[in-house]
Design a protein around this motif. Structure first.
Motif, PDB file in Angstrom:
ATOM      1  N   TYR B 174      55.668  47.558  45.440  1.00 22.72           N
ATOM      2  CA  TYR B 174      54.511  47.344  46.302  1.00 22.72           C
ATOM      3  C   TYR B 174      54.735  46.022  47.021  1.00 22.72           C
ATOM      4  O   TYR B 174      55.320  45.113  46.464  1.00 22.72           O
ATOM      5  CB  TYR B 174      53.229  47.233  45.476  1.00 22.72           C
ATOM      6  N   SER B 219      45.440  40.958  43.000  1.00 21.24           N
ATOM      7  CA  SER B 219      46.636  41.560  43.605  1.00 21.24           C
ATOM      8  C   SER B 219      46.530  41.416  45.107  1.00 21.24           C
ATOM      9  O   SER B 219      45.547  41.845  45.710  1.00 21.24           O
ATOM     10  CB  SER B 219      46.722  43.044  43.250  1.00 21.24           C
ATOM     11  N   HIS B 319      50.304  49.951  38.757  1.00 18.94           N
ATOM     12  CA  HIS B 319      49.574  48.845  39.369  1.00 18.94           C
ATOM     13  C   HIS B 319      48.434  48.409  38.445  1.00 18.94           C
ATOM     14  O   HIS B 319      47.793  49.257  37.848  1.00 18.94           O
ATOM     15  CB  HIS B 319      49.013  49.319  40.714  1.00 18.94           C
ATOM     16  N   LYS B 378      45.398  52.803  45.117  1.00 12.28           N
ATOM     17  CA  LYS B 378      45.917  51.573  45.673  1.00 12.28           C
ATOM     18  C   LYS B 378      46.117  51.731  47.178  1.00 12.28           C
ATOM     19  O   LYS B 378      45.729  50.872  47.957  1.00 12.28           O
ATOM     20  CB  LYS B 378      47.240  51.218  44.976  1.00 12.28           C
TER      21      LYS B 378
END
Lengths: 285, 409
Positions: B174, B219, B319, B378
């Motif tokens: 990511y 994040s 994640h 996500k």
């Protein structure tokens, strides 16, 4: 006097034996294939999933003195027709002292080599290339348990085979047999489909004539001093490659029988003193 | 496994690259690496006696989780009907210390090699026709050699065991890093709610550690993460507060559409809209507690091979937005231990594919859907595009109103 003794021994010589030499040749060819879990013996490997728990749980239920981490500790087992040791090894891992015998030398060699890599198994298992009759003399009433799995359908003289089992088994000892019934269904599925069509079993392994119906087996056992405790059907699912218990004994089935006790009749009480003694004297391997 | 009765006479070796972690007394400050432990994982830890140690050290149960969007008013609240604990926030070091204590208790069966590293693996061939050993040979950095019937790879998302076993890994980096820190709240509160807000740059989460402290997991893009680490403590705290409180990303259109949908729901299901609570505001951050680490997704195509099994991050990497990474790993452990225990009780060879495949099927079925869902979430929340925002706004509101769906989550 010595001549007389020699004559009495004759019925146990190999010229009149339960081993069929034609059968021996069949297994010799595949001696090196035993331990390939996906190979010719795959069905026997997966049979362990039901026959090991069957033996283990039956023996545990007959004993009151055991340790779950080492359930078969102190028990002496004879695996007749052990082949490459497929059943001997799990039984030994559960703590038993196993003697495996098989008339085909190549099988014994394969079994010996396979166990040699594992220090625990190497100590707990002894293999011998021999027929059942040949060990009877030196092993009278030696074993707590005899296992004859997928063997009696290859044997030449079943009655003698069972008598020999009785001789090497201790009183109140257990005999476990798994074999195939002699029915139309077992001809169609057990030979035509399993051997010729699907190749689950190597071709020519079985002869329908030698299949044993459970009634005949029970009769032979009872007349040789055994008390038959359990007869259950087994079923192989070729698509999953797995075995299960079933109510019908028309194909494969398993038998548990107990040899008559020292008093001359089979007892129902668990032989506690025997097993306790063994737990005390057997070293933990 | 060391505590399993069927493993009574088996021997287990544990190779640990780090040093032994044991807490004689708890440090006053909180560690910045924490995990959200689900009740299922707590059950696993208590089955081997470790959960008691965790409770005697320190942990924070939370009863409620509020998740909402930065681009709209949509939110979803998770809580158990009977106000039971939904989960626990525990520092990773606390768990390690508890496990170390339990390992000591079975030291006769489990040997832990601290500060050790495996440098070579020799794999056996599946059929035993040759004369070489059919077991896995492991060579350690200090020259010692071990051999085993089953090698379990639990060495993280860059698993060497997985690479050496030539198991393919589907992976994807990511463009995000997670920033972690230990924060002190402006005022003491009954801190039993976990907060998560989806910003377009990534989710920011506040996990309770005590009545006055919480752990941050934010994040965000690599650049922003580095900025956050570099800025002074006051600016850092301001960024956090504004991330939770500001409505910059709202647009009138979305707000109106969301409000309409909400009124529709309250007509159909009057209990379907929950009360919105306000997250606590942050006063300061623990110095030295800020850190960042890159994020990615990964899934091994196989979890098992002859005599090898992968568990935890070595098998799958996810994640942190769902807080499930470590719980998936604990789930793997419970499943593998169950299958190995049954195999041991059957006298089977522990490295045999038969039971290893059953473990793999069971876990892949469970893990793949969760990993895929996390990845979709996500991506869904990484945008400010109106149609997608509307979609997720309505989706979130609808999900909040439907108890059956929420319970499944």
């Amino acid at each position: 006097l010595s001549l007389f003794r020699f004559t009495v021994k004759r019925p146990f010589s190999t010229s009149h034996s339960s081993v069929d030499s034609k059968e021996m040749k069949k297994f010799q060819l595949l001696a090196h294939k035993w331990w390939d879990e996906e190979g010719e013996y795959a069905a026997l490997h997966s049979m362990n999933d039901i026959r090991v728990p069957f033996i283990r749980d039956t023996l545990l239920s007959m004993s009151s003195n055991y340790h779950l981490g080492n359930p078969l500790s102190g028990i002496k087992i004879l695996d007749v027709g052990c082949g490459g040791g497929l059943l001997s090894e799990p039984l030994a891992r559960l703590g038993a002292s196993v003697t495996g015998i098989d008339p085909v030398e190549d099988n014994i060699r394969t079994a010996d080599r396979h166990k040699s890599f594992d220090p625990v198994l190497a100590k707990r298992i002894q293999y011998k290339s021999s027929s059942l009759e040949e060990i009877v003399e030196e092993s009278m009433e030696t074993f707590d348990v005899i296992v004859a799995s997928e063997v009696v359908e290859h044997v030449a003289d079943l009655e003698m085979f069972i008598k020999c089992c009785s001789q090497v088994l201790k009183p109140d000892g257990s005999l476990f047999i798994t074999t195939i019934n002699k029915t139309q269904l077992s001809y169609v599925l057990g030979i035509v489909v399993a051997e010729k069509i699907m190749g689950i079993v190597p071709e020519g392994t079985h002869e329908w004539e030698k299949f044993v119906p459970p009634e005949e087996l029970e009769h032979l056992l009872e007349s040789s001093g055994f008390s038959v405790k359990t007869v259950t059907g087994m079923l192989y699912n070729p698509f999953w490659g797995s075995w299960s218990w079933t109510g019908s004994t028309s194909l494969n089935y398993a038998v548990h029988a107990v040899k008559a006790g020292a008093q001359g009749h089979a007892t129902d009480t668990p032989p506690e003193t025997d097993i306790q003694q063994h737990s005390a004297t057997a070293g933990t391997a | 496994l060391g505590h399993d009765i069927h493993f009574h006479d088996k021997k287990i070796a544990l190779l640990e690259a780090g040093p032994r972690k044991d807490y004689d007394h708890l440090p006053d400050s909180y560690s910045n690496r924490v995990s959200s432990i689900s009740p299922g994982s707590a059950t696993l830890l208590s089955s081997c006696g470790a959960w008691d140690h965790v409770c005697s050290l320190r942990l924070k149960p939370f009863r409620r989780m509020q998740v909402w969007d930065a681009c709209s008013e949509a939110m979803i609240v998770f809580e158990k009907d009977d106000l039971d604990d939904m989960g626990y926030i525990v520092e990773n070091d606390v768990i390690m210390s508890a496990l170390t204590k339990q390992l000591d208790a079975v030291a006769d069966r489990v040997e832990v090699f601290y500060r050790s590293k495996a440098v070579g693996y020799t794999w056996p061939l599946p059929s035993h026709s040759c004369d070489t050993s059919p077991w896995v040979q492991v060579e350690l950095a200090d020259g010692r050699k071990l051999q085993t019937k089953l090698l379990i790879g639990a060495d993280g998302h860059n698993s060497v065991v997985r690479k050496e076993a030539e198991i393919q890994n589907i992976e994807h980096q990511y463009d995000q890093s997670a920033v972690v820190a230990t924060l002190h709240l402006s005022e003491a509160t009954d801190n039993n709610v976990a907060w998560q807000r989806f910003l377009p740059t990534g989710p920011i989460a506040l996990l309770p550690l005590s009545d006055t402290a919480s752990s941050l997991v934010w994040s965000t893009s690599h650049d922003h993460a580095s900025e956050l680490l570099a800025m002074d403590e006051e600016s850092f705290v301001d960024s956090i507060n504004s991330a939770f409180w500001s409505n910059i990303n709202h647009s009138d259109f979305i707000d109106t559409a969301g409000a309409m949908f909400r009124s529709a729901i309250s007509l159909l299901r009057p209990s379907g809209t929950a009360v919105r609570q306000l997250p606590p505001s942050v006063a300061k951050v623990d110095p030295e507690s800020r850190a960042m680490f890159p994020l990615g997704m990964g899934h091994a195509t196989e979890y098992v091979q002859h005599r090898v099994a992968l568990i935890g991050d070595a098998a799958h990497r996810v994640h942190p937005l769902a807080g499930q990474g470590v719980n998936l790993g604990f789930g793997d452990i419970a499943c593998l231990a169950h299958h190995l225990s049954a195999a041991a009780f059957n006298g089977s060879d522990l490295g045999s594919l038969k039971h290893l495949l059953r473990f793999e099927t069971e876990r892949q079925r469970h893990n793949v859907s969760l990993i895929a869902a996390t990845d979709v979430l996500k991506r869904l929340y990484s945008t400010t595009l109106a149609p997608l925002v509307l979609l997720r706004t309505w989706g979130l509101q609808a999900t909040n109103a439907l108890p059956p769906v929420k319970v499944r989550i």
